[in-house]
Design a protein around this motif. Sequence first.
Motif, PDB file in Angstrom:
ATOM      1  N   UNK A 113     -42.279 -81.678  54.460  1.00 42.72           N
ATOM      2  CA  UNK A 113     -41.451 -81.390  53.301  1.00 42.72           C
ATOM      3  C   UNK A 113     -42.307 -81.260  52.036  1.00 42.72           C
ATOM      4  N   UNK A 114     -43.300 -82.109  51.924  1.00 37.91           N
ATOM      5  CA  UNK A 114     -44.164 -82.063  50.739  1.00 37.91           C
ATOM      6  C   UNK A 114     -44.925 -80.743  50.667  1.00 37.91           C
ATOM      7  N   UNK A 115     -45.390 -80.251  51.817  1.00 34.30           N
ATOM      8  CA  UNK A 115     -46.113 -78.978  51.828  1.00 34.30           C
ATOM      9  C   UNK A 115     -45.224 -77.837  51.357  1.00 34.30           C
ATOM     10  N   UNK A 116     -43.974 -77.833  51.780  1.00 25.57           N
ATOM     11  CA  UNK A 116     -43.039 -76.780  51.376  1.00 25.57           C
ATOM     12  C   UNK A 116     -42.812 -76.823  49.877  1.00 25.57           C
ATOM     13  N   UNK A 117     -42.651 -78.001  49.329  1.00 22.90           N
ATOM     14  CA  UNK A 117     -42.446 -78.140  47.886  1.00 22.90           C
ATOM     15  C   UNK A 117     -43.667 -77.650  47.115  1.00 22.90           C
ATOM     16  N   UNK A 118     -44.850 -78.030  47.561  1.00 18.14           N
ATOM     17  CA  UNK A 118     -46.077 -77.602  46.883  1.00 18.14           C
ATOM     18  C   UNK A 118     -46.247 -76.092  46.986  1.00 18.14           C
ATOM     19  N   UNK A 119     -45.962 -75.526  48.150  1.00 18.19           N
ATOM     20  CA  UNK A 119     -46.065 -74.074  48.322  1.00 18.19           C
ATOM     21  C   UNK A 119     -45.084 -73.341  47.407  1.00 18.19           C
ATOM     22  N   UNK A 120     -43.873 -73.853  47.300  1.00 15.62           N
ATOM     23  CA  UNK A 120     -42.884 -73.234  46.414  1.00 15.62           C
ATOM     24  C   UNK A 120     -43.295 -73.327  44.948  1.00 15.62           C
ATOM     25  N   UNK A 121     -43.931 -74.411  44.577  1.00 14.11           N
ATOM     26  CA  UNK A 121     -44.420 -74.546  43.205  1.00 14.11           C
ATOM     27  C   UNK A 121     -45.487 -73.494  42.918  1.00 14.11           C
ATOM     28  N   UNK A 122     -46.397 -73.290  43.855  1.00 12.16           N
ATOM     29  CA  UNK A 122     -47.443 -72.285  43.649  1.00 12.16           C
ATOM     30  C   UNK A 122     -46.867 -70.872  43.615  1.00 12.16           C
ATOM     31  N   UNK A 123     -45.907 -70.597  44.457  1.00 11.32           N
ATOM     32  CA  UNK A 123     -45.269 -69.282  44.434  1.00 11.32           C
ATOM     33  C   UNK A 123     -44.536 -69.067  43.122  1.00 11.32           C
ATOM     34  N   UNK A 124     -43.873 -70.103  42.627  1.00 13.00           N
ATOM     35  CA  UNK A 124     -43.190 -69.963  41.341  1.00 13.00           C
ATOM     36  C   UNK A 124     -44.181 -69.742  40.202  1.00 13.00           C
ATOM     37  N   UNK A 125     -45.359 -70.342  40.279  1.00 13.58           N
ATOM     38  CA  UNK A 125     -46.375 -70.108  39.251  1.00 13.58           C
ATOM     39  C   UNK A 125     -46.850 -68.661  39.267  1.00 13.58           C
ATOM     40  N   UNK A 126     -46.958 -68.067  40.443  1.00 17.51           N
ATOM     41  CA  UNK A 126     -47.322 -66.651  40.528  1.00 17.51           C
ATOM     42  C   UNK A 126     -46.245 -65.804  39.869  1.00 17.51           C
ATOM     43  N   UNK A 127     -44.987 -66.145  40.081  1.00 17.50           N
ATOM     44  CA  UNK A 127     -43.911 -65.391  39.454  1.00 17.50           C
ATOM     45  C   UNK A 127     -43.847 -65.624  37.944  1.00 17.50           C
ATOM     46  N   UNK A 128     -44.242 -66.788  37.488  1.00 15.45           N
ATOM     47  CA  UNK A 128     -44.312 -67.028  36.039  1.00 15.45           C
ATOM     48  C   UNK A 128     -45.379 -66.141  35.422  1.00 15.45           C
ATOM     49  N   UNK A 129     -46.567 -66.062  36.066  1.00 14.87           N
ATOM     50  CA  UNK A 129     -47.611 -65.160  35.579  1.00 14.87           C
ATOM     51  C   UNK A 129     -47.143 -63.706  35.628  1.00 14.87           C
ATOM     52  N   UNK A 130     -46.396 -63.347  36.664  1.00  8.48           N
ATOM     53  CA  UNK A 130     -45.860 -61.988  36.768  1.00  8.48           C
ATOM     54  C   UNK A 130     -44.929 -61.692  35.608  1.00  8.48           C
ATOM     55  N   UNK A 131     -44.038 -62.618  35.304  1.00  9.95           N
ATOM     56  CA  UNK A 131     -43.115 -62.430  34.185  1.00  9.95           C
ATOM     57  C   UNK A 131     -43.869 -62.301  32.872  1.00  9.95           C
ATOM     58  N   UNK A 132     -44.925 -63.086  32.713  1.00 12.90           N
ATOM     59  CA  UNK A 132     -45.729 -63.013  31.498  1.00 12.90           C
ATOM     60  C   UNK A 132     -46.407 -61.649  31.371  1.00 12.90           C
ATOM     61  N   UNK A 133     -46.953 -61.140  32.464  1.00 12.63           N
ATOM     62  CA  UNK A 133     -47.593 -59.822  32.450  1.00 12.63           C
ATOM     63  C   UNK A 133     -46.584 -58.722  32.138  1.00 12.63           C
ATOM     64  N   UNK A 134     -45.393 -58.827  32.689  1.00 17.59           N
ATOM     65  CA  UNK A 134     -44.358 -57.839  32.417  1.00 17.59           C
ATOM     66  C   UNK A 134     -43.822 -57.953  30.999  1.00 17.59           C
ATOM     67  N   UNK A 135     -43.691 -59.167  30.500  1.00 15.62           N
ATOM     68  CA  UNK A 135     -43.185 -59.388  29.149  1.00 15.62           C
ATOM     69  C   UNK A 135     -44.130 -58.797  28.101  1.00 15.62           C
ATOM     70  N   UNK A 136     -45.431 -58.925  28.345  1.00 14.92           N
ATOM     71  CA  UNK A 136     -46.424 -58.345  27.436  1.00 14.92           C
ATOM     72  C   UNK A 136     -46.645 -56.853  27.674  1.00 14.92           C
ATOM     73  N   UNK A 137     -45.970 -56.310  28.684  1.00 15.46           N
ATOM     74  CA  UNK A 137     -46.086 -54.900  29.060  1.00 15.46           C
ATOM     75  C   UNK A 137     -47.521 -54.511  29.392  1.00 15.46           C
ATOM     76  N   UNK A 138     -48.233 -55.442  30.037  1.00 13.73           N
ATOM     77  CA  UNK A 138     -49.602 -55.167  30.451  1.00 13.73           C
ATOM     78  C   UNK A 138     -49.631 -54.387  31.765  1.00 13.73           C
ATOM     79  N   UNK A 139     -48.653 -54.630  32.607  1.00 16.38           N
ATOM     80  CA  UNK A 139     -48.511 -53.910  33.868  1.00 16.38           C
ATOM     81  C   UNK A 139     -47.056 -53.452  33.938  1.00 16.38           C
ATOM     82  N   UNK A 140     -46.804 -52.149  33.968  1.00 18.96           N
ATOM     83  CA  UNK A 140     -45.421 -51.664  33.881  1.00 18.96           C
ATOM     84  C   UNK A 140     -44.597 -51.851  35.152  1.00 18.96           C
TER      85      UNK A 140
END
Length: 71
Positions: A1-28
Amino acid sequence: MAFIVIALIHISEIFIWTAFLLWLKLIPNSIDAIMFAGSCYTTVGFVTDILPLGWKSMAFFIAFSGLFSVA
């Protein structure tokens, strides 16, 4: 269970960076932004640097956040 939670946290961090890149319009395109953020976050670097001039160091910060999050 702990591994799943940690993996989901890392995946969510990738999506946070994705949102940041899209918000700044660096990658369309959202798919390209996800691939770039995931490539940098995991420090694999299989996607070419597609950021505009002046923002090239963003890949470094994404990679460092992923490196220290895993550590």
